[in-house]
Write an enzyme that holds these catalytic residues in place. Structure first.
Site, PDB file in Angstrom:
ATOM      1  N   GLY A  34       0.807  -1.213   0.000  1.00  3.69           N
ATOM      2  CA  GLY A  34       0.000   0.000   0.000  1.00  3.69           C
ATOM      3  C   GLY A  34       0.838   1.260   0.000  1.00  3.69           C
ATOM      4  O   GLY A  34       1.877   1.350  -0.665  1.00  3.69           O
ATOM      5  N   VAL A  35       0.398   2.242   0.764  1.00  7.24           N
ATOM      6  CA  VAL A  35       1.089   3.532   0.769  1.00  7.24           C
ATOM      7  C   VAL A  35       2.500   3.398   1.348  1.00  7.24           C
ATOM      8  O   VAL A  35       3.421   4.106   0.939  1.00  7.24           O
ATOM      9  CB  VAL A  35       0.226   4.596   1.492  1.00  7.24           C
ATOM     10  CG1 VAL A  35       0.173   4.382   2.987  1.00  7.24           C
ATOM     11  CG2 VAL A  35       0.691   5.992   1.145  1.00  7.24           C
ATOM     12  N   ASP A  36       2.669   2.481   2.278  1.00  4.19           N
ATOM     13  CA  ASP A  36       3.981   2.240   2.897  1.00  4.19           C
ATOM     14  C   ASP A  36       4.990   1.800   1.818  1.00  4.19           C
ATOM     15  O   ASP A  36       6.109   2.347   1.724  1.00  4.19           O
ATOM     16  CB  ASP A  36       3.803   1.139   3.950  1.00  4.19           C
ATOM     17  CG  ASP A  36       4.959   1.017   4.920  1.00  4.19           C
ATOM     18  OD1 ASP A  36       5.880   1.855   4.875  1.00  4.19           O
ATOM     19  OD2 ASP A  36       4.931   0.074   5.736  1.00  4.19           O
ATOM     20  N   SER A 120      -5.331   3.384   7.833  1.00  2.00           N
ATOM     21  CA  SER A 120      -6.089   2.160   8.201  1.00  2.00           C
ATOM     22  C   SER A 120      -7.171   1.751   7.211  1.00  2.00           C
ATOM     23  O   SER A 120      -7.812   0.718   7.417  1.00  2.00           O
ATOM     24  CB  SER A 120      -6.743   2.276   9.595  1.00  2.00           C
ATOM     25  OG  SER A 120      -5.811   2.099  10.619  1.00  2.00           O
ATOM     26  N   THR A 121      -7.414   2.533   6.139  1.00  3.07           N
ATOM     27  CA  THR A 121      -8.565   2.203   5.284  1.00  3.07           C
ATOM     28  C   THR A 121      -8.229   1.262   4.131  1.00  3.07           C
ATOM     29  O   THR A 121      -9.103   0.961   3.311  1.00  3.07           O
ATOM     30  CB  THR A 121      -9.222   3.472   4.699  1.00  3.07           C
ATOM     31  OG1 THR A 121      -8.291   4.122   3.816  1.00  3.07           O
ATOM     32  CG2 THR A 121      -9.650   4.420   5.796  1.00  3.07           C
ATOM     33  N   TYR A 124      -5.784  -2.514   6.422  1.00  5.30           N
ATOM     34  CA  TYR A 124      -6.282  -2.612   7.800  1.00  5.30           C
ATOM     35  C   TYR A 124      -7.801  -2.503   7.909  1.00  5.30           C
ATOM     36  O   TYR A 124      -8.359  -2.576   9.006  1.00  5.30           O
ATOM     37  CB  TYR A 124      -5.582  -1.590   8.690  1.00  5.30           C
ATOM     38  CG  TYR A 124      -4.148  -1.961   9.070  1.00  5.30           C
ATOM     39  CD1 TYR A 124      -3.547  -3.125   8.590  1.00  5.30           C
ATOM     40  CD2 TYR A 124      -3.402  -1.146   9.917  1.00  5.30           C
ATOM     41  CE1 TYR A 124      -2.240  -3.453   8.941  1.00  5.30           C
ATOM     42  CE2 TYR A 124      -2.097  -1.469  10.272  1.00  5.30           C
ATOM     43  CZ  TYR A 124      -1.524  -2.630   9.782  1.00  5.30           C
ATOM     44  OH  TYR A 124      -0.229  -2.950  10.141  1.00  5.30           O
TER      45      TYR A 124
HETATM   46  P1  ADP Z   1      -3.375   0.549   6.118  1.00  5.31           P
HETATM   47  O1  ADP Z   1      -2.585  -0.704   6.349  1.00  5.31           O
HETATM   48  O2  ADP Z   1      -3.181   1.595   7.195  1.00  5.31           O
HETATM   49  O3  ADP Z   1      -4.818   0.267   5.819  1.00  5.31           O
HETATM   50  P2  ADP Z   1      -2.832   0.997   3.247  1.00  5.31           P
HETATM   51  O4  ADP Z   1      -1.597   1.533   2.621  1.00  5.31           O
HETATM   52  O5  ADP Z   1      -3.242  -0.395   2.911  1.00  5.31           O
HETATM   53  O6  ADP Z   1      -2.664   1.215   4.830  1.00  5.31           O
HETATM   54  O7  ADP Z   1      -4.047   1.960   2.865  1.00  5.31           O
HETATM   55  C1  ADP Z   1      -4.224   3.250   3.446  1.00  5.31           C
HETATM   56  C2  ADP Z   1      -4.777   4.178   2.385  1.00  5.31           C
HETATM   57  O8  ADP Z   1      -3.701   4.628   1.541  1.00  5.31           O
HETATM   58  C3  ADP Z   1      -5.807   3.549   1.440  1.00  5.31           C
HETATM   59  O9  ADP Z   1      -6.862   4.497   1.252  1.00  5.31           O
HETATM   60  C4  ADP Z   1      -5.021   3.355   0.147  1.00  5.31           C
HETATM   61  O10 ADP Z   1      -5.875   3.405  -0.991  1.00  5.31           O
HETATM   62  C5  ADP Z   1      -4.137   4.579   0.195  1.00  5.31           C
HETATM   63  N1  ADP Z   1      -2.937   4.595  -0.666  1.00  5.31           N
HETATM   64  C6  ADP Z   1      -2.259   3.569  -1.235  1.00  5.31           C
HETATM   65  N2  ADP Z   1      -1.222   4.034  -1.956  1.00  5.31           N
HETATM   66  C7  ADP Z   1      -1.233   5.395  -1.839  1.00  5.31           C
HETATM   67  C8  ADP Z   1      -0.433   6.460  -2.359  1.00  5.31           C
HETATM   68  N3  ADP Z   1       0.616   6.234  -3.138  1.00  5.31           N
HETATM   69  N4  ADP Z   1      -0.767   7.747  -2.025  1.00  5.31           N
HETATM   70  C9  ADP Z   1      -1.818   8.002  -1.222  1.00  5.31           C
HETATM   71  N5  ADP Z   1      -2.611   7.054  -0.699  1.00  5.31           N
HETATM   72  C10 ADP Z   1      -2.328   5.760  -1.011  1.00  5.31           C
END
Ligand code: ADP
Length: 174
Positions: A34-36, A120-121, A124
């Site tokens: 994901g974003v991480d 978290s959306t 998680y």
């Molecule tokens: P968590 O484990 O906290 O749920 P995620 O990364 O799976 O973290 O998702 C958190 C949010 O970040 C979601 O809404 C996802 O769509 C969003 N996301 C994923 N990639 C990116 C990005 N490059 N920039 C911004 N938001 C993102």
């Protein structure tokens, strides 16, 4: 008014030109999906080296700060949202605490602008609408009477998230 400092954008958070972006990390701080994953890929391998130096990683509901490395943002604030387990395990309180702790690090490091993903959306599984309400209302409350932070961006990935944050902001009178 504190809500005038809040912006909602639909973008890849790694591209934003703000003092700090927030990472929705996991407790190890050693990267993930994901974003991480997007943040580690864009910041470069020095980010992982710096994260490895942080003793104990980051417990759920807390936040840690590192440099931004190859990002335009000078800093990355890593926070760990709760895994949604149905709502009976203080998920709402922990999510609100993620926003407060992150904003506390913005203040503590004399930063003026910060961008949040929808913590978290994703993996998680926190429901999007209540998460957006917590994000916006917790931030607006934190900014009330706080002059040092100039801009908070909610960086949404996809239309459903953007709409949920816009609705939450309108609900506050924004
Ligand atoms: P968590 O484990 O906290 O749920 P995620 O990364 O799976 O973290 O998702 C958190 C949010 O970040 C979601 O809404 C996802 O769509 C969003 N996301 C994923 N990639 C990116 C990005 N490059 N920039 C911004 N938001 C993102």
């Amino acid at each position: 008014m504190s809500i005038n400092k809040i912006e909602i954008v639909q973008a890849d958070i790694t591209t934003l030109d703000v003092d700090a972006i927030v990472n929705a990390a996991n407790e190890t701080l050693l990267g993930g999906g994901g974003v991480d994953g997007a943040i580690h890929a864009a910041a470069g391998p020095e980010l992982l080296s710096e994260c490895k130096q942080i003793p104990g990683g980051c417990p759920t509901g807390e936040a840690r700060i590192t440099h931004g490395h190859n990002l335009r943002a000078r800093y990355i604030i890593h926070t760990v949202g709760p895994v949604w387990q149905g709502g009976e395990n203080n998920e709402e309180g922990l999510l609100a605490q993620c926003y407060r702790r992150s904003l506390g690090l913005v203040l503590g490091n004399n930063l003026k602008s910060v961008a949040f993903p929808a913590i978290s959306t994703g993996a998680y599984r926190f429901p999007v609408e209540p998460a957006a309400h917590i994000a916006v209302s917790t931030t607006a409350a934190f900014l009330t009477g706080e002059d040092r932070i100039e801009k908070v961006v909610f960086c949404c990935f996809g239309e459903a998230s953007t709409r949920a944050h816009e609705k939450a902001l309108i609900g506050l009178g924004g």
